[in-house]
Motif scaffolding. Structure first.
Motif, PDB file in Angstrom:
ATOM      1  N   GLY A   1       0.790  -1.224   0.000  1.00 20.01           N
ATOM      2  CA  GLY A   1       0.000   0.000   0.000  1.00 20.01           C
ATOM      3  C   GLY A   1       0.821   1.272   0.000  1.00 20.01           C
ATOM      4  N   ALA A   2       2.060   1.212   0.505  1.00 19.92           N
ATOM      5  CA  ALA A   2       2.914   2.403   0.565  1.00 19.92           C
ATOM      6  C   ALA A   2       3.977   2.419  -0.530  1.00 19.92           C
ATOM      7  CB  ALA A   2       3.592   2.487   1.932  1.00 19.92           C
ATOM      8  N   VAL A   3       3.827   1.555  -1.529  1.00 19.09           N
ATOM      9  CA  VAL A   3       4.795   1.529  -2.632  1.00 19.09           C
ATOM     10  C   VAL A   3       4.416   2.603  -3.658  1.00 19.09           C
ATOM     11  CG1 VAL A   3       5.811   0.140  -4.476  1.00 19.09           C
ATOM     12  CG2 VAL A   3       5.156  -0.949  -2.315  1.00 19.09           C
ATOM     13  N   PRO A   4       5.329   3.516  -3.999  1.00 18.37           N
ATOM     14  CA  PRO A   4       5.023   4.561  -4.982  1.00 18.37           C
ATOM     15  C   PRO A   4       5.059   4.001  -6.403  1.00 18.37           C
ATOM     16  CG  PRO A   4       7.289   4.791  -4.230  1.00 18.37           C
ATOM     17  CD  PRO A   4       6.692   3.665  -3.435  1.00 18.37           C
ATOM     18  N   MET A   5       4.006   3.313  -6.803  1.00 18.52           N
ATOM     19  CA  MET A   5       3.986   2.561  -8.058  1.00 18.52           C
ATOM     20  C   MET A   5       4.229   3.436  -9.281  1.00 18.52           C
ATOM     21  SD  MET A   5       3.623  -0.505  -6.997  1.00 18.52           S
ATOM     22  CE  MET A   5       3.335  -1.371  -8.533  1.00 18.52           C
ATOM     23  N   HIS A   6       3.861   4.708  -9.207  1.00 20.60           N
ATOM     24  CA  HIS A   6       4.054   5.627 -10.338  1.00 20.60           C
ATOM     25  C   HIS A   6       5.167   6.645 -10.065  1.00 20.60           C
ATOM     26  CE1 HIS A   6      -0.220   4.929 -12.207  1.00 20.60           C
ATOM     27  NE2 HIS A   6       0.426   3.808 -11.933  1.00 20.60           N
ATOM     28  N   GLY A   7       6.039   6.339  -9.098  1.00 15.57           N
ATOM     29  CA  GLY A   7       7.105   7.283  -8.779  1.00 15.57           C
ATOM     30  C   GLY A   7       6.562   8.533  -8.114  1.00 15.57           C
ATOM     31  N   GLY A   8       7.070   9.685  -8.526  1.00 10.81           N
ATOM     32  CA  GLY A   8       6.602  10.949  -7.973  1.00 10.81           C
ATOM     33  C   GLY A   8       7.096  11.178  -6.560  1.00 10.81           C
ATOM     34  N   ILE A   9       6.200  11.658  -5.713  1.00 14.22           N
ATOM     35  CA  ILE A   9       6.549  12.070  -4.351  1.00 14.22           C
ATOM     36  C   ILE A   9       6.132  11.006  -3.348  1.00 14.22           C
ATOM     37  CG2 ILE A   9       6.108  13.777  -2.539  1.00 14.22           C
ATOM     38  CD1 ILE A   9       5.465  15.801  -4.792  1.00 14.22           C
TER      39      ILE A   9
END
Length: 465
Positions: A84-92
């Protein structure tokens, strides 16, 4: 990443650095790697990690991100089990770790006001010193944060009697995608003013807003507790003992079950000879006034002994109870120590389907040639069903995926739920369409679109625009 994408990223990163103090921005790839995943298997490197110290800073970040259409993944302690806390699309990655203060404990109002990065165990220890009680007790409470508990509606063994995180959230401060700050609910223990927007954000997995403050309900601390731990020669015996306890009108604070594979692993890991002879293990905890607890223990034990346990251990008071619970806390470590990969599924079935669940697990084990380890919160039907996989074995990965498909389809057919505590995140995303109807999925998307019209909050998870 293309040159255009790289240039665009560099441009907004330069702008972001201008609006935030340097101490709140991490750009070092090695440090950012620590924020690229949680306790599940997926990882994805963010473009930047920001560490705000207050709500105004969070608002500024979200307003900036929404204006520039930059993905934002809020993060707490990083102890989630579904990505749930993985930034799948990058960003911030918006890490709330510096917002970690207990702002107030009010014994007269029976409330605590906390920032999102307050550690769950620390809060519990602090309020208990004042004779107060915050019951939700996820297994990783020594490491996780209240904000993450709220985002996933975390539970734990005591949910049977006391309920889950949702039942203790009276008020929230939430920042929406465009930077708007909402104050929802309050500090009264009853409140029917408008829609219950507080509960909308509990369990929302960071898809609707970022929690920056919570007002939590406290209750009086039960002054005494006692625990019974019983080993059985079969799982049906243990389940029937559990059902008899509830049918007789007892409401323990916890009822925990573990199966033979889990116990064998724990026996090897802890060197316990007693666990090694069990095919099922039941833990029963009672709490309340000392006189009443001491009066109930013999009655419950007598009920358990009707089902021919191999042994029954008693624990009276905090110290003795903790010795018994220490065994339960070793189960996950014991399973990891087998060398197999543990696919931890927090499924829930109606209480009357417990025995059928263990039979289903046995069928899957035989059909797919995989070990299954089942243990957890049997009192409310929430059994952690762990598929144990050796990925070096040819075909094991495919068989584990097939086993998961069959497990979730069976659970749904029984009127159960695909997650009781951990949430959907990435790990359970493919079963989301099976778990709820298309109409329900549409309503989720409509709510998401209203609160996060550009879809910047935690993209790549189970609700996407």
């Amino acid at each position: 990443m293309s040159d255009d994408m790289m240039n665009n990223s560099n441009k907004w990163l330069r702008q972001l650095k201008k609006i935030l103090p340097a101490s709140e921005v991490i750009l070092d790839p090695k440090r950012m790697a620590d924020y690229s995943g949680d306790k599940w298997f997926a990882v994805h490197q963010p473009d930047v990690v920001v560490l705000p110290r207050n709500t105004q800073s969070v608002s500024k970040i979200l307003e900036f991100a929404d204006r520039h259409r930059i993905p934002v993944t809020a993060r707490g302690g990083g102890y989630g089990y579904v990505g749930g806390a993985v930034p799948m699309h990058g960003g911030i990655v918006l890490s709330l770790e510096r917002m970690n203060r207990i702002l107030e404990i009010n014994a007269k109002d029976f409330v605590a006001v906390v920032q999102p990065a307050v550690n769950t165990e620390k809060l519990q220890d602090t309020v208990e010193k004042r004779g107060l009680f915050y019951p939700p007790d996820p297994a990783s409470r020594a490491h996780n944060f209240i904000g993450g508990n709220i985002a996933t509606n975390a539970g734990g063994p005591r949910c049977l009697k006391y309920g889950v995180t949702r039942d203790y959230v009276l008020g929230l401060e939430v920042v929406l995608a465009g930077g708007r700050i909402l104050r929802l609910g309050g500090r009264t223990h009853k409140n029917k003013t408008g829609f219950d927007l507080v509960k909308l954000f509990v369990g929302s997995e960071g898809l609707l807003g970022v929690i920056t403050e919570a007002t939590l309900k406290l209750i009086p601390l039960p002054p005494y507790r006692a625990t019974l731990a019983a080993g059985f020669g079969s799982m049906p015996q243990a389940i029937r003992a559990l059902q008899a306890i509830l049918t007789a009108g007892f409401l323990p604070s916890a009822l925990e079950l573990a199966d033979q594979f889990t116990l064998a692993a724990a026996a090897k890991y802890t060197k316990s000879k007693r666990l090694g002879v069990c095919k099922a293990h039941l833990i029963v905890e009672l709490d309340g006034q000392e006189k009443s607890v001491r009066g109930e223990v013999p009655m419950v034990e007598k009920m358990i002994r009707q089902f021919k346990p191999l042994f029954v251990d008693r624990g009276f008071g905090d110290a003795e109870c903790e010795k018994i619970w220490q065994i339960r806390r070793e189960f996950s470590f014991s399973l990891r120590a087998t060398g197999l990969t543990k696919l931890n599924e927090d499924i829930v079935v109606p209480r009357g389907k417990l025995e059928d669940l263990f039979k289903c697990a046995a069928r899957l084990q035989k059909k797919f040639g995989l070990q299954l380890a089942c243990f957890g919160h049997a009192g409310d039907g929430n059994i952690h069903t762990n598929i144990m996989v050796d990925y070096n074995e040819p075909g094991a990965r495919a068989r584990s995926e097939q086993a998961l498909d069959e497990l979730f389809k069976w659970v749904i057919a029984q009127g159960g739920a695909i997650t009781g505590e951990h949430g959907i995140g990435v790990a359970k995303k493919r079963w989301w369409p099976l778990a709820v109807s298309s109409e329900v999925r549409d309503v989720h998307a409509e709510i998401k679109r209203t609160l996060d019209p550009h879809g910047i909050l935690n993209p790549g998870k189970f609700v996407e625009l």
